[in-house]
Write an enzyme that holds these catalytic residues in place. Structure first.
Site, mmCIF file in Angstrom:
data_model
loop_
_atom_site.group_PDB
_atom_site.id
_atom_site.type_symbol
_atom_site.label_atom_id
_atom_site.label_comp_id
_atom_site.label_asym_id
_atom_site.label_seq_id
_atom_site.Cartn_x
_atom_site.Cartn_y
_atom_site.Cartn_z
ATOM 1 N N GLY A 59 0.853 -1.187 0.000
ATOM 2 C CA GLY A 59 0.000 0.000 0.000
ATOM 3 C C GLY A 59 0.883 1.230 0.000
ATOM 4 C CG ASP A 77 -8.771 4.986 2.182
ATOM 5 O OD1 ASP A 77 -9.205 5.355 1.068
ATOM 6 O OD2 ASP A 77 -7.625 4.533 2.346
HETATM 7 N N1 LIG Z 1 -5.968 -9.788 6.141
HETATM 8 C C1 LIG Z 1 -5.641 -9.726 4.853
HETATM 9 N N2 LIG Z 1 -5.668 -10.835 4.094
HETATM 10 C C2 LIG Z 1 -5.340 -10.775 2.789
HETATM 11 N N3 LIG Z 1 -4.980 -9.666 2.142
HETATM 12 C C3 LIG Z 1 -4.933 -8.523 2.847
HETATM 13 C C4 LIG Z 1 -5.255 -8.496 4.232
HETATM 14 N N4 LIG Z 1 -5.128 -7.230 4.675
HETATM 15 C C5 LIG Z 1 -4.742 -6.503 3.597
HETATM 16 N N5 LIG Z 1 -4.626 -7.265 2.500
HETATM 17 C C6 LIG Z 1 -4.231 -6.838 1.146
HETATM 18 O O1 LIG Z 1 -3.336 -5.755 1.244
HETATM 19 C C7 LIG Z 1 -3.860 -4.589 0.626
HETATM 20 C C8 LIG Z 1 -3.404 -3.349 1.383
HETATM 21 O O2 LIG Z 1 -3.881 -3.396 2.708
HETATM 22 P P1 LIG Z 1 -4.295 -2.055 3.451
HETATM 23 O O3 LIG Z 1 -5.325 -1.352 2.653
HETATM 24 O O4 LIG Z 1 -4.637 -2.396 4.831
HETATM 25 O O5 LIG Z 1 -2.872 -1.285 3.374
HETATM 26 P P2 LIG Z 1 -2.549 0.248 3.115
HETATM 27 O O6 LIG Z 1 -1.061 0.384 3.151
HETATM 28 O O7 LIG Z 1 -3.314 1.071 4.059
HETATM 29 O O8 LIG Z 1 -3.040 0.460 1.624
HETATM 30 P P3 LIG Z 1 -3.635 1.777 0.924
HETATM 31 O O9 LIG Z 1 -3.677 2.848 1.964
HETATM 32 O O10 LIG Z 1 -2.720 2.056 -0.227
HETATM 33 O O11 LIG Z 1 -5.009 1.378 0.480
HETATM 34 C C9 LIG Z 1 -5.362 -4.804 0.608
HETATM 35 O O12 LIG Z 1 -5.991 -4.112 -0.446
HETATM 36 C C10 LIG Z 1 -5.463 -6.309 0.436
HETATM 37 O O13 LIG Z 1 -5.372 -6.647 -0.940
HETATM 38 MN MN LIG Z 2 -5.925 -0.017 1.513
HETATM 39 MN MN LIG Z 3 -4.481 2.867 3.680
#
Ligand SMILES: Nc1ncnc2c1ncn2[C@@H]1O[C@H](COP(=O)(O)OP(=O)(O)OP(=O)(O)O)[C@@H](O)[C@H]1O
Ligand SMILES: [Mn+2]
Ligand SMILES: [Mn+2]
Length: 658
Positions: free
Chosen positions: A39, A149
């Site tokens: 992410g 979000d």
């Molecule tokens: N528990 C989980 N099991 C499987 N895949 C997961 C899980 N948690 C997150 N992911 C995968 O990881 C991706 C990113 O997770 P998350 O949105 O929590 O991170 P982020 O760094 O906040 O991303 P962003 O802010 O860019 O959306 C999710 O879109 C999903 O595809």
């Molecule tokens: Mn995310």
């Molecule tokens: Mn995020």
């Protein structure tokens, strides 16, 4: 589960506490395996915790502000307990490691499910997801928390397709937001997946007009994002990518610098995504609810209490009408059966995916060589002394993009010929359809061609037939008048290699590339077809196309395409041709490996660097592919990235060389 809670169960600062989940873990209890997703603010890994497979979210902590944020997110997550929310099963909140552990969801998130797998939910699926999500948000809002979000990429699906809201990186207590109002703007979090890197939180296309106007985020802004997301679920269309005005929104989305245009249209002109079509059995009540959710005035939007109630009513009606049988995908090719007089509600459709349509091409592809466009290359049948020993691997990642539009295929021992191998990569634009179609169609046509006798012809034929078939398919699909996207012209670039004994043929259209590492040096086996190349520009103009300088480079036609050859893009044919440029090489013992990749890799890493990276990576082609893609993402590549590495010597030899 088995993990013991070590008292005192708090984070290092003592600000996070939980009665039920451990907040610090013995290092031996967990492992981190490969990354699942990167992410904007964290990397999510697959891992194990006490022997069980889990997802581990490891935030990127570069400033003390990031660490504060971690504590805030953890405090918040510790308070949540709802089946529609992905709550952590453990956390580690002591230096040097800060991590959240979640149950591992094996299915892709809702965005990938819709746009990579091209999943078509039934009305029942869609209603169930909408309801679960609405309940999760109702729960949060009752606690005074706004998520900020809400979008399909933050909705995880379990085996039963039940949604679980995740990513509380931007969540806040509503009361805190009041206090920070303008600060809210500068954004504590780096915005996710979107383009407004500094000023906004959330992802542009899901952001309510008041957020775009830099006003306060309220729970009604979540309602807006919910409405946009549910419509995306019903249509299968990424918001605004189906629009085609003078400044085509899709282009707008791809060119980071013109997001103001989209913002202005959403805020001032009331622009919204195209609403799902009612005539496929989607209840009009559901559609009017979506419209209310994305009303310009937050006060007109329903609260989640109302939404849950409304969805209940819609579902009741659905039950009477067998919602589980209704396939909702307005932009599908499908056959509407003559409906019985009393049964207007039931619309049938052929379950449809561009992958499958591409595959079907094999059945219609004739083995006759009738393209007539290609000059036969002289035969290369003579058995030769040198034969490469091959092994291969690949890695594909969505990178920093929201959607994956790259596809590829690997076809060893074509039709049981032990000395024939083909590999291909397709990089989609203006949607994933052309790339999906081609990744199945090109290998299908190759298998029906004279690939042993006339490899160059076989490749050219595969590209040209695929292009023709795809555009024909698209045409009939548009004519099925179920297509809400009137002006939809998906396309893809393509590169394919065919190895027959010691001969290597490369066919290319667009800006994917193949290099050969020979005696330690890179040899380019393809040339980019882009409008910035004078020769290509002249060819496009000769064939009736228009090329203009726009913003920073030469682009073709109204859609402002940078590539000059492709499969699909039927509004730009014949100028943007599918006719490949083909190179032929003879492999020799000096040849070490081939690297083929979409432009996402080459934008970030030079050919020589690619070779050097492979030199210091374990000689396993899959690992090399992954390492290259990961490196490109780390260097800031913003695109989807697909890499295929093919070793041409026994790996033990390759290992010894370096
Ligand atoms: N528990 C989980 N099991 C499987 N895949 C997961 C899980 N948690 C997150 N992911 C995968 O990881 C991706 C990113 O997770 P998350 O949105 O929590 O991170 P982020 O760094 O906040 O991303 P962003 O802010 O860019 O959306 C999710 O879109 C999903 O595809
Ligand atoms: Mn995310
Ligand atoms: Mn995020």
């Amino acid at each position: 589960m088995g993990i013991e809670i070590l008292e005192p169960n708090t984070c290092i600062r003592g600000c996070c506490t939980s009665p039920s989940i451990p907040l610090h873990l013995p290092p031996s209890s967990y492992t981190l395996l490969s990354p699942i997703a990167r992410g904007s603010e964290s990397v999510v890994y697959e891992g194990t915790l006490d022997g069980t497979r889990v997802a581990v979210k490891k935030p990127i902590l570069s400033t003390s502000e990031d660490i504060n944020k971690f504590h805030k997110e953890l405090q918040l997550l510790c308070k949540l307990d709802h089946p529609g929310i992905a709550t952590p099963i453990a956390a580690h909140a002591k230096p040097p490691n800060y991590m959240f552990f979640f149950k591992l969801f094996e299915s892709p998130n809702l965005a990938q499910k819709l746009h990579v797998e091209e999943w078509i939910p039934t009305l029942n699926d869609a209603l169930m997801i909408a309801m679960q999500l609405a309940k999760a948000l109702q729960y949060l809002h009752n606690l005074g928390i706004v998520h900020r979000d809400v979008k399909p990429a933050n909705i995880l699906l379990d085996k039963n397709l039940c949604p679980h809201l995740t990513d509380f990186g931007l969540a806040e207590y509503k009361n805190d937001l009041k206090r920070v109002s303008t600060e809210n703007w500068k954004s504590s979090g780096k915005p996710t997946g979107g383009f407004h890197k500094k000023n906004m939180v959330g992802t542009l296309i899901y952001m309510a007009p008041e957020i775009l106007r830099k006003e306060l985020h309220t729970e009604k802004s979540d309602v807006y994002s919910f409405g946009i997301s549910i419509n995306e679920l019903l249509t299968g269309v990424v918001p605004y990518t189906d629009l085609r005005t003078e400044a085509q929104a899709h282009t707008v989305l791809e060119m980071n610098y013109t997001e103001q245009q989209l913002t202005a249209a959403v805020v001032s002109d009331g622009l919204r995504p195209v609403l799902a079509a009612e005539d496929l059995g989607i209840p009009s009540r559901l559609l009017s609810m979506i419209k209310k959710c994305w009303d310009a005035d937050p006060n007109n939007r329903p609260a989640f209490d109302d939404i849950v109630e409304e969805l209940d009513l819609v579902m009741e009606h659905g039950k009477l009408k067998k919602a589980e049988d209704i396939h909702i995908r307005p932009y599908n090719l499908h056959v509407v059966q003559p409906a019985g007089k009393t049964d207007h509600f039931k619309a049938y459709q052929e379950s449809f995916s561009w992958f499958t349509r591409g595959e079907l091409l094999a059945r219609s592809a004739s083995s006759a060589n009738d393209s007539g466009l290609i000059t036969r290359c002289e035969s290369s049948d003579k058995p030769s002394a040198y034969h490469p020993t091959m092994s291969w691997g690949s890695y594909a990642t969505c990178g920093r993009r929201e959607t994956m539009e790259d596809t590829h295929f690997i076809l060893p021992h074509i039709c049981d010929e032990k000395d024939a191998y083909a590999f291909g990569i397709f990089d989609g634009h203006r949607g994933a359809a052309a790339a999906a179609f081609s990744s199945r169609a090109v290998p299908a046509v190759l298998q029906t061609s004279d690939f042993m006798g006339s490899p160059a012809n076989a490749l050219a034929e595969a590209f040209i037939k695929t292009d023709a078939a795809f555009r024909k398919e698209l045409d009939s699909y548009r004519k099925s008048n179920r297509c809400i996207q009137k002006d939809w012209h998906p396309g893809c670039t393509a590169i394919a290699i065919l190895i027959v004994r010691n001969k290597l043929f490369v066919a290319n259209i667009g800006d994917c590339r193949v290099i050969l590492c020979r005696a330690g040096n890179p040899i380019a086996l393809s040339k980019d077809h882009v409008a910035s190349c004078l020769q290509e520009r002249e060819r496009v103009i000769r064939q009736g196309g228009q090329v203009h300088w726009q913003v920073d480079t030469w682009r073709v036609g109204l859609p402002a395409l940078q590539v000059t050859r492709s499969i699909g893009d039927d509004d730009l044919k014949p100028a943007v041709t599918a006719e490949p440029e083909i190179t032929e090489s003879t492999l020799c013992p000096e040849d070490e490996f081939l690297v083929m990749a979409s432009d996402g890799l080459w934008d970030a890493i030079s050919s020589m660097e690619v070779i050097n990276i492979i030199k210091d990576t374990v000689k396993e082609p899959g690992m090399c592919s992954k390492r290259l893609a990961t490196e490109a993402v780390e260097r800031g590549s913003k695109d989807n990235i697909t890499v295929i590495v093919v070793f041409l010597r026994p790996v033990s030899t390759a290992e010894r060389i370096y």
